[in-house]
Design a protein around this motif. Sequence first.
Motif, short mmCIF file in Angstrom:
data_model
loop_
_atom_site.label_atom_id
_atom_site.label_comp_id
_atom_site.label_asym_id
_atom_site.label_seq_id
_atom_site.Cartn_x
_atom_site.Cartn_y
_atom_site.Cartn_z
N ARG A 58 6.35 -4.81 7.15
CA ARG A 58 5.14 -4.23 7.73
C ARG A 58 5.09 -4.33 9.24
O ARG A 58 4.25 -3.72 9.88
CB ARG A 58 3.89 -4.95 7.21
N SER A 108 -9.16 -5.21 10.10
CA SER A 108 -8.72 -3.87 10.50
C SER A 108 -9.10 -3.74 11.97
O SER A 108 -9.82 -4.59 12.50
CB SER A 108 -9.39 -2.78 9.65
N SER A 143 4.35 -7.18 10.71
CA SER A 143 3.22 -8.08 10.93
C SER A 143 3.50 -9.03 12.08
O SER A 143 4.64 -9.38 12.36
CB SER A 143 2.93 -8.91 9.68
N TRP A 196 0.82 -1.20 0.00
CA TRP A 196 0.00 0.00 0.00
C TRP A 196 0.85 1.25 0.00
O TRP A 196 0.48 2.26 -0.58
CB TRP A 196 -0.97 -0.02 1.18
N THR A 204 -2.29 -10.90 2.73
CA THR A 204 -1.36 -11.59 3.62
C THR A 204 -0.09 -11.88 2.83
O THR A 204 -0.12 -12.55 1.80
CB THR A 204 -1.97 -12.90 4.14
N TYR A 253 -6.57 -6.06 2.44
CA TYR A 253 -5.24 -6.33 2.98
C TYR A 253 -4.83 -7.70 2.46
O TYR A 253 -5.58 -8.66 2.58
CB TYR A 253 -5.26 -6.41 4.51
#
Length: 191
Positions: free
Chosen positions: A182, A139, A184, A1, A49, A47
Amino acid sequence: WVFINLLFAPALYLVSGRGLSAGIAALGFLLLLLLNWNSLRERVPLYLTGRQTRERLAELLAEREPGFRFVDLGCGLGDTLVDLSRRFPQATFVGVETAPLSFALAWLRCLPRHNCQVRYRDLWRVELGEFDIVYCFLSPAPMPRLGDKARTEQRAGSWLISNTFEIPGQPADRVLEVGDLRGSRLLLWRR
């Protein structure tokens, strides 16, 4: 993004003086709408993965008995389903999606997989008790409601795994850092 957002302004500048027809602009808008349909109502954008996160998720799933049932709430383009269904052929994988274009692409990608299917269904209409593992990358907005839903519907021994987003007031039983750009992490709640 981040990459898409960085390119947005230069791309807008490049096409602004090119005399593109209104039809092309409308088509672009329609495609974006069909990919992000659920962000309007649920506040959940598309989003995806990442590969590293799927690797960590596969490590977690390897801890389960081979015939588990897995659901991806908001499966997007189906990357997670396709990847994991190849790695775990004895398991059953179900994805649910309400963005029309995302659903169509995920559905087509899962068609050749005998242990994978995608349903055009709102995640709030999925009975979580049918699954051993519930995975989501949503989210922050729907997480409190999802936590309540999981607490009431999931059966003992099942897992809820969230990519990155926490359930407020419910500390995860386990947190796995992914180590990607990110930042994550996978948060796991045992029921």
